[in-house]
Design a protein around this motif. Structure first.
Motif, PDB file in Angstrom:
ATOM      1  N   MET A   1     -53.173  43.772  81.535  1.00  0.00           N
ATOM      2  CA  MET A   1     -52.104  44.230  80.630  1.00  0.00           C
ATOM      3  C   MET A   1     -51.161  43.059  80.343  1.00  0.00           C
ATOM      4  SD  MET A   1     -51.372  47.946  82.170  1.00  0.00           S
ATOM      5  CE  MET A   1     -51.569  47.469  83.860  1.00  0.00           C
ATOM      6  N   GLY A   2     -51.782  41.898  80.031  1.00  0.00           N
ATOM      7  CA  GLY A   2     -50.931  40.705  79.820  1.00  0.00           C
ATOM      8  C   GLY A   2     -50.003  40.893  78.636  1.00  0.00           C
ATOM      9  N   ALA A   3     -48.859  40.207  78.730  1.00  0.00           N
ATOM     10  CA  ALA A   3     -47.935  40.300  77.587  1.00  0.00           C
ATOM     11  C   ALA A   3     -48.667  39.730  76.368  1.00  0.00           C
ATOM     12  CB  ALA A   3     -46.704  39.451  77.873  1.00  0.00           C
ATOM     13  N   PRO A   4     -48.629  40.476  75.262  1.00  0.00           N
ATOM     14  CA  PRO A   4     -49.357  39.970  74.099  1.00  0.00           C
ATOM     15  C   PRO A   4     -48.705  38.665  73.624  1.00  0.00           C
ATOM     16  CG  PRO A   4     -48.128  41.983  73.562  1.00  0.00           C
ATOM     17  CD  PRO A   4     -47.968  41.746  75.005  1.00  0.00           C
ATOM     18  N   GLY A   5     -49.566  37.650  73.468  1.00  0.00           N
ATOM     19  CA  GLY A   5     -49.033  36.401  72.909  1.00  0.00           C
ATOM     20  C   GLY A   5     -48.711  36.648  71.436  1.00  0.00           C
ATOM     21  N   LYS A   6     -48.019  35.654  70.794  1.00  0.00           N
ATOM     22  CA  LYS A   6     -47.705  35.813  69.380  1.00  0.00           C
ATOM     23  C   LYS A   6     -49.014  35.879  68.601  1.00  0.00           C
ATOM     24  CE  LYS A   6     -44.935  33.770  65.641  1.00  0.00           C
ATOM     25  NZ  LYS A   6     -45.641  34.775  64.817  1.00  0.00           N
ATOM     26  N   PHE A   7     -49.117  36.870  67.687  1.00  0.00           N
ATOM     27  CA  PHE A   7     -50.377  37.035  66.965  1.00  0.00           C
ATOM     28  C   PHE A   7     -50.659  35.813  66.095  1.00  0.00           C
ATOM     29  CE2 PHE A   7     -53.790  39.390  65.114  1.00  0.00           C
ATOM     30  CZ  PHE A   7     -53.910  38.885  63.825  1.00  0.00           C
ATOM     31  N   ASN A   8     -51.903  35.368  66.104  1.00  0.00           N
ATOM     32  CA  ASN A   8     -52.348  34.359  65.140  1.00  0.00           C
ATOM     33  C   ASN A   8     -53.841  34.567  64.911  1.00  0.00           C
ATOM     34  OD1 ASN A   8     -54.119  32.514  66.809  1.00  0.00           O
ATOM     35  ND2 ASN A   8     -52.210  32.463  68.000  1.00  0.00           N
ATOM     36  N   ARG A   9     -54.316  34.050  63.794  1.00  0.00           N
ATOM     37  CA  ARG A   9     -55.731  34.239  63.450  1.00  0.00           C
ATOM     38  C   ARG A   9     -56.551  32.979  63.763  1.00  0.00           C
ATOM     39  NH1 ARG A   9     -56.399  38.887  61.152  1.00  0.00           N
ATOM     40  NH2 ARG A   9     -54.713  39.788  59.903  1.00  0.00           N
ATOM     41  N   ASP A  10     -56.049  32.123  64.634  1.00  0.00           N
ATOM     42  CA  ASP A  10     -56.848  30.944  64.999  1.00  0.00           C
ATOM     43  C   ASP A  10     -58.195  31.405  65.544  1.00  0.00           C
ATOM     44  OD1 ASP A  10     -53.941  29.237  66.449  1.00  0.00           O
ATOM     45  OD2 ASP A  10     -54.528  29.661  64.360  1.00  0.00           O
ATOM     46  N   ILE A  11     -59.216  30.621  65.316  1.00  0.00           N
ATOM     47  CA  ILE A  11     -60.548  30.956  65.836  1.00  0.00           C
ATOM     48  C   ILE A  11     -60.479  30.970  67.369  1.00  0.00           C
ATOM     49  CG2 ILE A  11     -62.938  30.112  66.090  1.00  0.00           C
ATOM     50  CD1 ILE A  11     -62.456  31.210  63.301  1.00  0.00           C
ATOM     51  N   LYS A  12     -60.942  32.058  67.963  1.00  0.00           N
ATOM     52  CA  LYS A  12     -60.956  32.196  69.439  1.00  0.00           C
ATOM     53  C   LYS A  12     -62.380  32.457  69.894  1.00  0.00           C
ATOM     54  CE  LYS A  12     -56.263  34.011  69.346  1.00  0.00           C
ATOM     55  NZ  LYS A  12     -56.178  33.733  67.887  1.00  0.00           N
ATOM     56  N   ASP A  93     -56.456  43.387  79.566  1.00  0.00           N
ATOM     57  CA  ASP A  93     -55.430  43.086  78.560  1.00  0.00           C
ATOM     58  C   ASP A  93     -55.709  43.853  77.274  1.00  0.00           C
ATOM     59  OD1 ASP A  93     -53.849  41.033  79.905  1.00  0.00           O
ATOM     60  OD2 ASP A  93     -55.695  39.851  79.875  1.00  0.00           O
ATOM     61  N   ILE A  94     -56.982  43.883  76.894  1.00  0.00           N
ATOM     62  CA  ILE A  94     -57.411  44.600  75.682  1.00  0.00           C
ATOM     63  C   ILE A  94     -58.462  45.606  76.123  1.00  0.00           C
ATOM     64  CG2 ILE A  94     -58.527  44.403  73.406  1.00  0.00           C
ATOM     65  CD1 ILE A  94     -57.676  41.431  73.414  1.00  0.00           C
ATOM     66  N   LEU A  95     -58.354  46.823  75.640  1.00  0.00           N
ATOM     67  CA  LEU A  95     -59.388  47.838  75.878  1.00  0.00           C
ATOM     68  C   LEU A  95     -59.944  48.258  74.523  1.00  0.00           C
ATOM     69  CD1 LEU A  95     -58.306  50.475  78.603  1.00  0.00           C
ATOM     70  CD2 LEU A  95     -60.180  48.811  78.690  1.00  0.00           C
ATOM     71  N   THR A  96     -61.237  48.052  74.332  1.00  0.00           N
ATOM     72  CA  THR A  96     -61.873  48.383  73.062  1.00  0.00           C
ATOM     73  C   THR A  96     -62.818  49.567  73.245  1.00  0.00           C
ATOM     74  OG1 THR A  96     -61.707  46.111  72.226  1.00  0.00           O
ATOM     75  CG2 THR A  96     -63.406  47.504  71.242  1.00  0.00           C
ATOM     76  N   ALA A  97     -62.569  50.619  72.462  1.00  0.00           N
ATOM     77  CA  ALA A  97     -63.400  51.827  72.510  1.00  0.00           C
ATOM     78  C   ALA A  97     -64.233  51.895  71.236  1.00  0.00           C
ATOM     79  CB  ALA A  97     -62.501  53.064  72.616  1.00  0.00           C
ATOM     80  N   HIS A  98     -65.408  52.495  71.337  1.00  0.00           N
ATOM     81  CA  HIS A  98     -66.280  52.651  70.166  1.00  0.00           C
ATOM     82  C   HIS A  98     -65.893  53.879  69.352  1.00  0.00           C
ATOM     83  CE1 HIS A  98     -69.706  49.772  70.022  1.00  0.00           C
ATOM     84  NE2 HIS A  98     -69.158  49.411  71.163  1.00  0.00           N
ATOM     85  N   VAL A  99     -65.871  53.713  68.038  1.00  0.00           N
ATOM     86  CA  VAL A  99     -65.657  54.842  67.127  1.00  0.00           C
ATOM     87  C   VAL A  99     -66.617  55.972  67.459  1.00  0.00           C
ATOM     88  CG1 VAL A  99     -66.103  55.519  64.725  1.00  0.00           C
ATOM     89  CG2 VAL A  99     -64.798  53.449  65.202  1.00  0.00           C
ATOM     90  N   GLU A 100     -67.858  55.605  67.793  1.00  0.00           N
ATOM     91  CA  GLU A 100     -68.943  56.584  67.951  1.00  0.00           C
ATOM     92  C   GLU A 100     -68.906  57.302  69.307  1.00  0.00           C
ATOM     93  OE1 GLU A 100     -69.379  53.265  67.794  1.00  0.00           O
ATOM     94  OE2 GLU A 100     -69.989  52.822  65.731  1.00  0.00           O
TER      95      GLU A 100
END
Ligand code: DX5
Ligand code: ZN
Length: 240
Positions: A1-12, A93-100
């Motif tokens: 649950m890390g503090a979200p860094g400042k959003f950017n669209r740099d390639i990760k 930090d991020i939890l991703t669930a499937h639409v399906e």
């Protein structure tokens, strides 16, 4: 649950530990971070939503102290809701669930947010981008599956490139990452980066040829994917 860094669209670059040494997850996470990855992608599979089983919250908890960047947990499980708290407590930090994965996506996404994680939603190859049109304001990330989930080392599904471009349009200026997951290599990364993706998950393309005894190969593979994606993005931007 890390503090979200400042959003950017740099390639990760987010290596998937599905292709790592399952007997040494901690050391492998430290190695890929030392070799320059941006996030660590953790593939949770239940043998029900996908035809494979990997690990659960306890393994995520054991991995957590070895991940200094972002622990990006991809839940290939159904149902999702009963397990959100456990993965949040494990340190995702991020939890991703499937639409399906269930009938009540909006409720699931709210529950992930309430548990203190950043919110991701994943789309299988046959699932249209429009399925998330009404939850864009609930999410921090959309994960476009470019393989059918369950295994590493599969071939990239090129038909997904149009979906990436469509999602980029739908998202507009919202601070939402577009993550690509499956068959990402130095050859396919440019295609999705040019279409608007910013986070690139790669399992076999990062770990192939390397080992804990020879982690420099991980770094070479990460750099190859990143460089290819960045130059494709630059070319797309200058052509626009
Ligand atoms: C597949 C997983 C992917 C996979 C990527 O279900 O979600 O993250 O591990 O592995 P590669 O990069 O080898 O396709
Ligand atoms: Zn994944």
């Amino acid at each position: 649950m890390g503090a979200p860094g400042k959003f950017n669209r740099d390639i990760k670059i987010a290596p998937s530990i599905l292709s790592a040494d399952f007997a040494n997850f901690g050391a492998e996470c430290r190695a890929i971070e030392q070799q320059g990855c941006d996030w660590v992608h953790v593939d949770v599979m239940d043998g029900h939503f996908v035809p494979n089983i990997t690990f659960g919250p306890q393994t995520c908890k054991a991995i957590r102290p070895h991940v200094k960047t972002v622990m990006d947990v991809h839940l290939m499980i159904a149902p999702v809701d009963p397990y959100i708290e456990a993965f949040a407590q494990a340190g995702a930090d991020i939890l991703t669930a499937h639409v399906e994965a269930g009938s009540h996506l909006d409720r699931t996404l709210q529950a992930i947010r309430a548990a203190g994680c950043r919110v991701g939603v994943a789309l299988n190859p046959a699932t249209p981008a429009e399925t998330i049109a009404h939850v864009l304001d609930r999410i921090d990330l959309v994960c476009v599956m470019t393989v059918n989930p369950g295994f590493g080392g599969q071939s990239f599904i090129h038909a997904m490139i149009g979906k990436v471009a469509r999602l980029r349009e739908m998202i507009g200026d919202r601070p939402i990452h577009i993550e690509i997951d499956g068959g990402v290599t130095a050859e396919t990364a440019p295609l999705v980066a040019a279409a608007g993706a910013d986070v690139l998950v790669a399992g076999s393309a990062v770990f192939k040829g390397g080992s804990l005894a020879n982690p420099g190969v991980y770094g070479d593979n990460i750099r190859a994917i990143r460089t290819a994606a960045q130059s494709a993005r630059r070319n797309a931007q200058s052509a626009a």
